[in-house]
Design a protein around this motif. Structure first.
Motif, PDB file in Angstrom:
ATOM      1  N   LEU B  81       0.829  -1.209   0.000  1.00 35.11           N
ATOM      2  CA  LEU B  81       0.000   0.000   0.000  1.00 35.11           C
ATOM      3  C   LEU B  81       0.863   1.259   0.000  1.00 35.11           C
ATOM      4  N   LEU B  82       1.919   1.223   0.791  1.00 31.26           N
ATOM      5  CA  LEU B  82       2.742   2.427   0.961  1.00 31.26           C
ATOM      6  C   LEU B  82       3.810   2.564  -0.122  1.00 31.26           C
ATOM      7  N   THR B  83       4.062   1.501  -0.848  1.00 36.70           N
ATOM      8  CA  THR B  83       5.122   1.595  -1.863  1.00 36.70           C
ATOM      9  C   THR B  83       4.568   1.586  -3.277  1.00 36.70           C
ATOM     10  N   GLU B  84       3.441   0.915  -3.508  1.00 34.43           N
ATOM     11  CA  GLU B  84       2.880   0.848  -4.867  1.00 34.43           C
ATOM     12  C   GLU B  84       1.563   1.623  -4.889  1.00 34.43           C
ATOM     13  N   GLY B  85       1.147   1.974  -6.088  1.00 37.37           N
ATOM     14  CA  GLY B  85      -0.163   2.596  -6.241  1.00 37.37           C
ATOM     15  C   GLY B  85      -0.192   4.037  -5.748  1.00 37.37           C
ATOM     16  N   ASN B  86      -1.416   4.579  -5.670  1.00 39.26           N
ATOM     17  CA  ASN B  86      -1.594   6.002  -5.372  1.00 39.26           C
ATOM     18  C   ASN B  86      -2.019   6.275  -3.927  1.00 39.26           C
ATOM     19  N   TYR B  87      -1.870   5.267  -3.028  1.00 40.98           N
ATOM     20  CA  TYR B  87      -2.414   5.446  -1.684  1.00 40.98           C
ATOM     21  C   TYR B  87      -1.818   6.677  -0.982  1.00 40.98           C
ATOM     22  N   LEU B  88      -0.506   6.828  -1.068  1.00 42.20           N
ATOM     23  CA  LEU B  88       0.139   7.973  -0.397  1.00 42.20           C
ATOM     24  C   LEU B  88      -0.326   9.300  -0.995  1.00 42.20           C
ATOM     25  N   LEU B  89      -0.548   9.275  -2.321  1.00 43.46           N
ATOM     26  CA  LEU B  89      -1.041  10.481  -2.993  1.00 43.46           C
ATOM     27  C   LEU B  89      -2.439  10.839  -2.471  1.00 43.46           C
ATOM     28  N   HIS B  90      -3.263   9.808  -2.327  1.00 46.38           N
ATOM     29  CA  HIS B  90      -4.613  10.055  -1.797  1.00 46.38           C
ATOM     30  C   HIS B  90      -4.543  10.604  -0.371  1.00 46.38           C
ATOM     31  N   PHE B  91      -3.618  10.029   0.387  1.00 47.97           N
ATOM     32  CA  PHE B  91      -3.442  10.498   1.771  1.00 47.97           C
ATOM     33  C   PHE B  91      -3.082  11.977   1.766  1.00 47.97           C
ATOM     34  N   ARG B  92      -2.128  12.334   0.887  1.00 45.72           N
ATOM     35  CA  ARG B  92      -1.693  13.727   0.810  1.00 45.72           C
ATOM     36  C   ARG B  92      -2.869  14.629   0.391  1.00 45.72           C
ATOM     37  N   ASN B  93      -3.622  14.171  -0.612  1.00 46.69           N
ATOM     38  CA  ASN B  93      -4.780  14.955  -1.073  1.00 46.69           C
ATOM     39  C   ASN B  93      -5.778  15.178   0.058  1.00 46.69           C
ATOM     40  N   SER B  94      -6.029  14.115   0.822  1.00 51.48           N
ATOM     41  CA  SER B  94      -6.975  14.238   1.932  1.00 51.48           C
ATOM     42  C   SER B  94      -6.492  15.277   2.934  1.00 51.48           C
ATOM     43  N   ILE B  95      -5.184  15.226   3.214  1.00 50.49           N
ATOM     44  CA  ILE B  95      -4.632  16.185   4.181  1.00 50.49           C
ATOM     45  C   ILE B  95      -4.773  17.611   3.652  1.00 50.49           C
ATOM     46  N   ILE B  96      -4.411  17.804   2.374  1.00 49.82           N
ATOM     47  CA  ILE B  96      -4.504  19.152   1.793  1.00 49.82           C
ATOM     48  C   ILE B  96      -5.932  19.677   1.892  1.00 49.82           C
ATOM     49  N   VAL B  97      -6.875  18.832   1.430  1.00 47.65           N
ATOM     50  CA  VAL B  97      -8.275  19.273   1.425  1.00 47.65           C
ATOM     51  C   VAL B  97      -8.747  19.568   2.851  1.00 47.65           C
ATOM     52  N   THR B  98      -8.448  18.649   3.762  1.00 47.95           N
ATOM     53  CA  THR B  98      -8.956  18.809   5.117  1.00 47.95           C
ATOM     54  C   THR B  98      -8.376  20.044   5.799  1.00 47.95           C
ATOM     55  N   VAL B  99      -7.069  20.209   5.709  1.00 46.14           N
ATOM     56  CA  VAL B  99      -6.445  21.372   6.363  1.00 46.14           C
ATOM     57  C   VAL B  99      -7.019  22.665   5.780  1.00 46.14           C
ATOM     58  N   ALA B 100      -7.122  22.715   4.440  1.00 50.44           N
ATOM     59  CA  ALA B 100      -7.638  23.930   3.807  1.00 50.44           C
ATOM     60  C   ALA B 100      -9.089  24.174   4.224  1.00 50.44           C
ATOM     61  N   VAL B 101      -9.886  23.106   4.210  1.00 53.29           N
ATOM     62  CA  VAL B 101     -11.310  23.282   4.527  1.00 53.29           C
ATOM     63  C   VAL B 101     -11.485  23.701   5.987  1.00 53.29           C
ATOM     64  N   VAL B 102     -10.735  23.064   6.898  1.00 48.32           N
ATOM     65  CA  VAL B 102     -10.857  23.439   8.313  1.00 48.32           C
ATOM     66  C   VAL B 102     -10.472  24.909   8.492  1.00 48.32           C
ATOM     67  N   ALA B 103      -9.388  25.322   7.842  1.00 50.76           N
ATOM     68  CA  ALA B 103      -8.943  26.711   7.971  1.00 50.76           C
ATOM     69  C   ALA B 103     -10.007  27.674   7.436  1.00 50.76           C
ATOM     70  N   ILE B 104     -10.486  27.389   6.216  1.00 45.38           N
ATOM     71  CA  ILE B 104     -11.498  28.272   5.617  1.00 45.38           C
ATOM     72  C   ILE B 104     -12.747  28.313   6.493  1.00 45.38           C
ATOM     73  N   THR B 105     -13.172  27.129   6.935  1.00 46.01           N
ATOM     74  CA  THR B 105     -14.384  27.041   7.747  1.00 46.01           C
ATOM     75  C   THR B 105     -14.259  27.855   9.020  1.00 46.01           C
ATOM     76  N   MET B 106     -13.117  27.700   9.711  1.00 50.83           N
ATOM     77  CA  MET B 106     -12.987  28.381  10.993  1.00 50.83           C
ATOM     78  C   MET B 106     -12.959  29.893  10.810  1.00 50.83           C
ATOM     79  N   VAL B 107     -12.254  30.370   9.788  1.00 51.36           N
ATOM     80  CA  VAL B 107     -12.199  31.816   9.567  1.00 51.36           C
ATOM     81  C   VAL B 107     -13.607  32.353   9.298  1.00 51.36           C
ATOM     82  N   ILE B 108     -14.296  31.694   8.359  1.00 53.15           N
ATOM     83  CA  ILE B 108     -15.633  32.195   7.998  1.00 53.15           C
ATOM     84  C   ILE B 108     -16.591  32.087   9.174  1.00 53.15           C
TER      85      ILE B 108
END
Lengths: 367, 298
Positions: B81-108
């Motif tokens: 899982l950690l060496t093949e495929g896109n799992y790490l990429l998905h993990f990174r995407n989730s982190i990016i989206v979540t951090v950005a959304v939490v930040a935007i949400t809290m400010v607004i």
């Protein structure tokens, strides 16, 4: 430090309810003025308008000669102590007291000097590092006062600051406030519903009722020369007795005739003042402390005696309160604790007529 | 002597009736039974996932094996899982989206809740109710019109679309719970701050946010949970594996037709559940109600 001037101040809320109905008041520099009255009389609203927390519907408020109607609270150079203290819970006592100075970008050493000085005046120096939740009610109130003192403002505003304290602490903090005012001498406006606080603290008391000022004056003047029935009844505890009566000419002298036929002679020096009202229905007002037992060798002049049987006897220790009914009005007398008094037993009472008041029942004005 | 007499007399007069201690014990026993039931119930899925993720594919497929026992534990699925495929990429995407959304949400929502709870202005109470009503519209209804908007903006199959639309789920609810929290802060605190010389922004920054921290953290946890676990929107708007987040990535990459890579699915889901666990554990320490104690009497 500054004088505060109120000119025709009106506060009207949505729906046309007038909380304050055009009051005028001049508060001198260094003066300690207490606004007192029952709840809903407009005293807190008036204070909040001076603070800038409430918009003014009409009239002008000036602090130190400048009209502040459109100046936000932070630029009015005032400090306020709230009933529930309003300390910032996440800050230490030091930070709470320093907050106003920090916002105004005072140098650190100056802030420390002022906070230490205020802490010394209020005796809270050992508490400076604590958070408000670790303080008792009295300590929180001191911190709230400290926060006001460090600012060295033009005016102190107090909004019922002692109402949340227990009776003993209230008495203690009352003297504390007096001491602080004697030290810093800042012009002070103090709101309370407690007439004892008003009497003990004030240079001048402002009695308010239904959004108007009933009377302004030094405590003793309000006590001895109330202008209206409201002031007469509000100042003093237990409250003044009011008995329906009639002024009658009995022989040479003017008499107050109570409805049961009891006639009490009016002192000669007052007769001229009341003479025009002879024959009219009036209210006879006398304070419980001027309705006492007849003492042996009583040298007080103008005593008028009558008989009454108390229904309730309340021994207070330093005095005994007798309650009896006279034509449906509850009357309270204050007698010496050594007086033998029992419910239902006739008692000779002496009214000190030099302390009496006559009130016009139509206008509620004291004649 | 008199004490002894009194004791004897008392024994003669009084009878022991009831037992507070016994009653308390009975209540506790039932409480523990109920708690034990819930613990077993809720731990069942993660334990099953953990066990399955440690089995080899052959062992998982073995119909004769015991699903609750691992005979030959292996980390093979985790490694792949950690060496093949896109799992790490998905993990990174989730982190990016979540951090950005939490930040935007809290400010607004902090700004919105502050103004709605403290600055009385024309229509503020209608607006506050309106904010909550938007939260009641189900996302299954919203994604069709949102599809048009996202398409119109040219953000179809783009991770940034998620950052744009997740706040439609998080902002209303977060604003609403913070309006409630801000309203519980005594009005005298802001009045004291105003008199002390603060403007509205300083009042928010130096008084409101620190005092309302428990409420803000609750809202943060909510926004985080919603963003991290959101499935419908990424399912609808993201199609290529590189743009996907964990929730849809696991499903689309590890299920090929009718081939379920159970070992990897379990390992992936288990790892995906770690960040919420860490966030909860970390924030819970700070999430202490009653931070306002001492501000006013009470």
């Amino acid at each position: 430090m500054a004088q505060v001037t109120l000119r025709k101040i009106v506060k009207e809320y949505e729906g046309g309810v007038q909380a304050v109905k055009g009051i005028d008041l001049d508060i001198a520099d260094h003066e300690f003025v207490v606004l007192v009255g029952p709840s809903g009389c407009g005293k807190s609203t008036t204070l909040r308008m001076i603070a800038g927390l409430e918009e003014i519907t009409g009239g002008d408020i000036a602090i130190g000669g400048t009209v502040v109607n459109d100046i936000p609270p932070r630029d009015r150079d005032i400090a306020m102590v709230f009933q529930n203290y309003a300390l910032y819970p996440h800050m230490t006592v030091f930070e709470n007291m320093a907050f106003g100075l920090t916002l105004r970008k005072f140098p650190k050493e100056e802030i420390k000097r002022r906070v230490d000085n205020a802490a010394r005046i209020l005796d809270i120096a050992p508490l400076l590092e604590r958070k408000p939740k670790a303080l008792s009610g009295g300590q929180r109130q001191r911190v709230a006062m400290g926060r006001a003192i460090v600012r060295d403002p033009k005016v102190f505003l107090f909004d019922e600051p002692l109402s949340n304290l227990d009776a003993k602490l209230r008495v203690q903090m009352r003297t504390e406030i007096t001491k602080v005012h004697q030290t810093v001498k800042t012009t002070t406006v103090y709101v309370t519903h407690d007439q004892v606080e008003a009497m003990t603290l004030a240079d001048r008391v402002v009695v308010m009722n239904h959004g108007i000022i009933e009377q302004v004056g030094p405590p003793q003047e309000l006590y001895h020369h109330p202008a209206t029935k409201f002031v007469a009844g509000f100042i003093g505890s237990p409250a003044m007795n009011f008995i329906p009566a009639r002024l009658v000419n009995g022989g040479a002298a003017l008499n107050v005739e109570l409805a049961d036929g009891i006639r009490l002679p009016v002192p000669e020096d007052r007769a001229a003042r009341y003479a025009p009202h002879a024959g009219r229905d009036v209210l006879f007002g006398i304070r419980p402390e001027h309705l006492t037992e007849l003492r042996p060798n009583d040298h007080r002049q103008h005593l008028a005696t009558f008989q009454a049987a108390p229904e309730v006897v309340e021994p207070m220790g330093m005095e005994t309160l007798l309650h009896f009914w006279m034509q449906g009005n509850e009357i309270c007398a204050r007698v010496d604790p050594s007086t033998p008094a029992a419910p239902g037993v006739q008692q000779t009472l002496a009214a000190d007529m030099s302390q009496m008041h006559i009130i016009d029942p139509q206008t509620d004005k004291v004649l | 002597m008199s004490a002894t007499t009194a004791d004897t007399a008392a024994q003669g007069i009084y009878q022991k009736a009831g037992s507070l201690r016994g009653e308390r014990r009975r209540v506790l026993i039932w409480a523990y039974i109920a708690l034990a039931f819930f613990v077993v119930f809720f731990l069942f899925p993660p334990v099953y996932m953990l066990i399955t993720s440690l089995k080899s594919s052959a062992e998982i497929a073995d119909l004769n094996g015991n699903p609750w026992l691992v005979t030959d534990p292996t980390l093979q699925h985790y490694r792949e899982l950690l060496t093949e495929g896109n799992y790490l990429l998905h993990f990174r995407n989730s982190i990016i989206v979540t951090v950005a959304v939490v930040a935007i949400t809290m400010v607004i929502s902090i700004l919105a809740a502050f103004s709605l709870s403290r600055m009385r202005f024309w229509g503020s109470s209608v607006l506050a109710t309106g904010v909550f009503l938007t939260y009641l519209v189900p996302e299954t209804l919203l994604f069709i019109p949102l599809f048009q908007i996202i398409g119109g903006l040219g953000l179809y199959n783009n991770l940034w679309a998620m950052i744009l639309i997740y706040p439609t789920l998080t902002v209303p609810f977060c604003t609403w719970i913070m309006i409630g929290y801000f309203s519980s802060i005594p009005k005298e605190l802001d009045e004291a701050a105003l008199i002390d010389g603060a403007n509205h922004f300083q009042m928010l920054w130096k008084i409101f946010i620190p005092v309302a921290l428990p409420g803000i953290l609750a809202a943060t946890i909510f926004a985080f949970t919603v963003s991290w676990g959101q499935f419908l929107y990424p399912m609808a708007f993201l199609v290529s594996s590189e743009q996907m987040v964990l929730t849809t990535g696991i499903v689309s990459d590890l299920i090929r037709g009718d081939t379920f890579q159970w070992g990897k699915i379990m390992a992936g889901a288990l790892l995906a559940a770690l960040p919420p666990l860490l966030v909860y554990a970390f924030l819970m320490d700070y999430y202490i109600a009653g931070l306002t104690a001492g501000a006013t009497k009470g």
